[in-house]
Write a protein that holds these residues in place. Structure first.
Motif, PDB file in Angstrom:
ATOM      1  N   LYS A 172      19.722  -8.957 -10.469  1.00  0.00           N
ATOM      2  CA  LYS A 172      20.833  -8.329  -9.741  1.00  0.00           C
ATOM      3  C   LYS A 172      20.573  -8.505  -8.257  1.00  0.00           C
ATOM      4  N   ALA A 173      21.656  -8.684  -7.472  1.00  0.00           N
ATOM      5  CA  ALA A 173      21.480  -8.824  -6.032  1.00  0.00           C
ATOM      6  C   ALA A 173      22.755  -8.443  -5.299  1.00  0.00           C
ATOM      7  N   ASN A 174      22.599  -7.704  -4.189  1.00  0.00           N
ATOM      8  CA  ASN A 174      23.737  -7.453  -3.311  1.00  0.00           C
ATOM      9  C   ASN A 174      24.171  -8.765  -2.657  1.00  0.00           C
ATOM     10  N   LYS A 175      25.448  -8.875  -2.340  1.00  0.00           N
ATOM     11  CA  LYS A 175      25.991 -10.139  -1.822  1.00  0.00           C
ATOM     12  C   LYS A 175      25.319 -10.585  -0.529  1.00  0.00           C
ATOM     13  N   ASP A 176      24.985  -9.621   0.338  1.00  0.00           N
ATOM     14  CA  ASP A 176      24.447 -10.002   1.643  1.00  0.00           C
ATOM     15  C   ASP A 176      22.946 -10.307   1.637  1.00  0.00           C
ATOM     16  N   ALA A 204       9.242  -2.636  -4.917  1.00  0.00           N
ATOM     17  CA  ALA A 204       8.446  -1.840  -3.972  1.00  0.00           C
ATOM     18  C   ALA A 204       7.448  -2.717  -3.213  1.00  0.00           C
ATOM     19  N   VAL A 205       6.969  -3.772  -3.858  1.00  0.00           N
ATOM     20  CA  VAL A 205       5.983  -4.661  -3.226  1.00  0.00           C
ATOM     21  C   VAL A 205       6.647  -5.628  -2.247  1.00  0.00           C
ATOM     22  N   LEU A 206       7.792  -6.188  -2.634  1.00  0.00           N
ATOM     23  CA  LEU A 206       8.423  -7.242  -1.833  1.00  0.00           C
ATOM     24  C   LEU A 206       8.902  -6.761  -0.465  1.00  0.00           C
ATOM     25  N   LYS A 207       9.124  -5.466  -0.302  1.00  0.00           N
ATOM     26  CA  LYS A 207       9.605  -4.963   0.997  1.00  0.00           C
ATOM     27  C   LYS A 207       8.582  -5.152   2.105  1.00  0.00           C
ATOM     28  N   PHE A 208       7.331  -5.443   1.730  1.00  0.00           N
ATOM     29  CA  PHE A 208       6.288  -5.662   2.736  1.00  0.00           C
ATOM     30  C   PHE A 208       6.195  -7.130   3.170  1.00  0.00           C
ATOM     31  N   TYR A 209       7.036  -7.982   2.592  1.00  0.00           N
ATOM     32  CA  TYR A 209       6.976  -9.411   2.889  1.00  0.00           C
ATOM     33  C   TYR A 209       8.270  -9.876   3.548  1.00  0.00           C
ATOM     34  N   ASN A 250      18.638  -3.710   5.002  1.00  0.00           N
ATOM     35  CA  ASN A 250      19.837  -2.896   5.211  1.00  0.00           C
ATOM     36  C   ASN A 250      21.054  -3.495   4.499  1.00  0.00           C
ATOM     37  N   THR A 251      20.842  -3.980   3.288  1.00  0.00           N
ATOM     38  CA  THR A 251      21.931  -4.621   2.555  1.00  0.00           C
ATOM     39  C   THR A 251      22.902  -3.578   2.004  1.00  0.00           C
ATOM     40  N   LYS A 252      24.120  -4.003   1.808  1.00  0.00           N
ATOM     41  CA  LYS A 252      25.174  -3.112   1.297  1.00  0.00           C
ATOM     42  C   LYS A 252      25.559  -3.543  -0.116  1.00  0.00           C
ATOM     43  N   GLY A 253      25.370  -2.654  -1.060  1.00  0.00           N
ATOM     44  CA  GLY A 253      25.724  -2.955  -2.447  1.00  0.00           C
ATOM     45  C   GLY A 253      27.065  -2.348  -2.822  1.00  0.00           C
ATOM     46  N   THR A 254      27.651  -2.830  -3.890  1.00  0.00           N
ATOM     47  CA  THR A 254      28.900  -2.241  -4.393  1.00  0.00           C
ATOM     48  C   THR A 254      28.540  -1.097  -5.326  1.00  0.00           C
ATOM     49  N   GLU A 255      29.235   0.002  -5.189  1.00  0.00           N
ATOM     50  CA  GLU A 255      28.948   1.172  -6.021  1.00  0.00           C
ATOM     51  C   GLU A 255      29.391   0.926  -7.458  1.00  0.00           C
ATOM     52  N   THR A 256      28.548   1.314  -8.380  1.00  0.00           N
ATOM     53  CA  THR A 256      28.887   1.194  -9.792  1.00  0.00           C
ATOM     54  C   THR A 256      28.927   2.588 -10.409  1.00  0.00           C
ATOM     55  N   GLU A 257      29.676   2.709 -11.471  1.00  0.00           N
ATOM     56  CA  GLU A 257      29.783   4.004 -12.148  1.00  0.00           C
ATOM     57  C   GLU A 257      28.458   4.389 -12.784  1.00  0.00           C
ATOM     58  N   CYS A 258      28.045   5.610 -12.535  1.00  0.00           N
ATOM     59  CA  CYS A 258      26.811   6.101 -13.158  1.00  0.00           C
ATOM     60  C   CYS A 258      27.045   6.477 -14.615  1.00  0.00           C
ATOM     61  N   LEU A 299      12.897   2.644   6.156  1.00  0.00           N
ATOM     62  CA  LEU A 299      12.783   1.345   5.492  1.00  0.00           C
ATOM     63  C   LEU A 299      13.639   1.352   4.235  1.00  0.00           C
ATOM     64  N   GLU A 300      14.838   0.781   4.322  1.00  0.00           N
ATOM     65  CA  GLU A 300      15.769   0.820   3.198  1.00  0.00           C
ATOM     66  C   GLU A 300      15.382  -0.177   2.110  1.00  0.00           C
ATOM     67  N   LYS A 301      16.066  -0.085   0.981  1.00  0.00           N
ATOM     68  CA  LYS A 301      15.753  -0.943  -0.164  1.00  0.00           C
ATOM     69  C   LYS A 301      16.143  -2.390   0.111  1.00  0.00           C
ATOM     70  N   ILE A 302      15.526  -3.310  -0.625  1.00  0.00           N
ATOM     71  CA  ILE A 302      15.722  -4.734  -0.362  1.00  0.00           C
ATOM     72  C   ILE A 302      16.993  -5.298  -0.998  1.00  0.00           C
ATOM     73  N   GLY A 303      17.646  -4.554  -1.876  1.00  0.00           N
ATOM     74  CA  GLY A 303      18.960  -4.960  -2.364  1.00  0.00           C
ATOM     75  C   GLY A 303      18.992  -5.954  -3.506  1.00  0.00           C
ATOM     76  N   PHE A 304      17.845  -6.198  -4.139  1.00  0.00           N
ATOM     77  CA  PHE A 304      17.852  -7.062  -5.331  1.00  0.00           C
ATOM     78  C   PHE A 304      16.722  -6.649  -6.265  1.00  0.00           C
ATOM     79  N   SER A 305      16.857  -7.001  -7.533  1.00  0.00           N
ATOM     80  CA  SER A 305      15.816  -6.685  -8.510  1.00  0.00           C
ATOM     81  C   SER A 305      15.447  -7.939  -9.292  1.00  0.00           C
ATOM     82  N   VAL A 306      14.217  -7.938  -9.796  1.00  0.00           N
ATOM     83  CA  VAL A 306      13.684  -9.147 -10.449  1.00  0.00           C
ATOM     84  C   VAL A 306      12.937  -8.799 -11.728  1.00  0.00           C
TER      85      VAL A 306
END
Length: 410
Positions: A88-92, A134-139, A159-167, A70-77
């Motif tokens: 923040k949100a991945n484009k897809d 962590a909660v939203l992945k169940f919805y 299964n969203t694809k994010g752009t890599e950012t410099e750590c 179960l991969e991450k949902i690709g956005f934060s709130v």
């Protein structure tokens, strides 16, 4: 493959014997949750139930049960009132920054919060952001109001694809050096960054270190920064003196797993001093195997002396800066040269030094060390390392770096 009941039984046993939380909480209300588990239940329902059980211990960050499939949902709130603001949100994902999530599967944000209240462990709304993902992945479906006021229902995908950012990065602003650490995990990359900007670091009048969202790693990764952040000619340990020791749970499982992991590092071409250190650690775990909790007497930052510059150091933190990020902020808060800006850190170092156990596609992470300040009511849980200058989060933060602007104009 292990059954659901077998996995849960093993987790409960680890909570009883091996987790550093066993002194304080034992196995919690395990019987209540065990009675709800069946071997034929839906995988997501099982994951949700185990995660909810672990949330009852109130230990964030260092007590986790995850599903590799179960991969991450690709956005934060971030939440304010009855709205989740997308920061923040991945484009897809179909989302963009400034989107407002007003309902989830037909529940209002407040209704869903009440439904999943255990997961949030009593945190304030400003400190909930890291938990919502962590909660939203169940919805399944988000009701979203876009910046142009149009309304849309958007399905959550995993299964969203994010752009890599410099750590790790640095930027020079006149007489100010800005350093960004997304974590303290890659010691080599951090040392390379510090080597690149060493000349600037030696000469700058003001240093800004940004550890917002820092996911932790190893405390040793930030040791090279200490000499720049404490008064000239004085030992770091003259200022940073932990009041209480850390105790480590030397259970049989913990020691066997530590030894196995340490031996992996001995393979290949490594420096002699590293080999000696690893062998010492292996011998220590062999000798103490099965002895339970023992105090760790290592002195952090011993022998490090402060340098003349920079004159002023500003640390930017937030509620998603945890583990070694917490430790960094706490050490730095002891220096008279340092001002901490933003919001209090995550506060998850009461229980640390995690071990990982895999159950097929599931992974269980639990802490093996305990900070004894807990016994005196001085733990960091749900409070974090406090800041000197508090900047509350608001929707105006989206698309604007309020904390960095403050530091540059300080």
């Amino acid at each position: 493959m292990m059954t659901n009941k077998e996995i849960f039984k093993e987790i409960v046993e680890i909570m009883r014997e091996d987790s550093a939380t066993c002194k304080d909480y034992g196995t919690g209300n395990s019987q209540e949750y065990e009675s709800q588990i069946s071997d034929d239940m839906d995988r997501k329902d099982f994951l949700h139930l185990v995660q909810e059980y672990l949330a009852t211990f109130g230990v964030e960050g260092h007590l986790l049960f995850t599903d590799f499939s179960l991969e991450k949902i690709g956005f934060s709130v971030m939440r304010q009132d009855d709205v989740l603001y997308v920061i923040k949100a991945n484009k897809d994902t179909g989302l963009v920054s400034e989107d407002k999530i007003v309902a989830i599967d037909g529940f209002s944000i407040k209704e869903l919060f009440q439904r999943e209240k255990t997961f949030f462990m009593g945190e304030t709304a400003e400190r909930e952001g890291k938990i919502w993902s962590a909660v939203l992945k169940f919805y399944n479906v988000l009701t979203v109001i876009h910046p142009d006021d149009s309304k849309e229902d958007i399905s959550i995908i995993h299964n969203t694809k994010g752009t890599e950012t410099e750590c790790y990065s640095f930027e020079e602003y006149d007489d100010t050096l800005y350093l960004r650490f997304a974590d303290f995990a890659d010691l080599d990359a951090i040392n390379q960054l510090l080597s690149k900007c060493k000349c600037i670091l030696e000469k700058c009048k003001k240093l800004i270190v940004d550890v917002r969202g820092n996911g932790g790693g190893a405390d040793s990764a930030f040791v090279p920064l200490l000499e720049y952040c404490f008064p000239e000619g004085e030992f770091v340990t003259d200022y940073y003196k932990p009041e209480y020791p850390i105790e480590i749970n030397y259970s049989v499982r913990n020691c066997k797993d530590r030894i196995e992991n340490l031996k992996k590092y001995l393979v290949g071409d490594i420096p002699e001093e590293m080999t000696a250190m690893l062998n010492t650690m292996i011998a220590n775990n062999t000798e103490n195997m099965g002895k339970g909790f023992l105090d760790d007497d290592d002195e952090f930052a011993s022998g490090i002396i402060g340098k003349k510059g920079p004159e002023k150091v500003l640390i930017i933190t937030d509620e998603s800066c945890g583990s070694s990020g917490d430790a960094f902020a706490e050490v730095m808060s002891c220096s008279p040269k340092v001002t901490i800006v933003g919001r209090s850190t995550m506060g998850i170092t009461d229980f640390s030094n995690c071990n990982v156990v895999s159950f097929d596609d599931f992974r269980f992470v639990y802490p093996t060390s305990r900070d004894k300040r807990i016994d005196y009511g001085k733990g960091l849980a749900h409070k974090g390392v406090p800041v000197d200058y508090y900047i509350p989060w608001s929707p105006e933060h989206i698309g604007k770096d309020v904390e960095l602007d403050y530091c540059l104009n300080y």
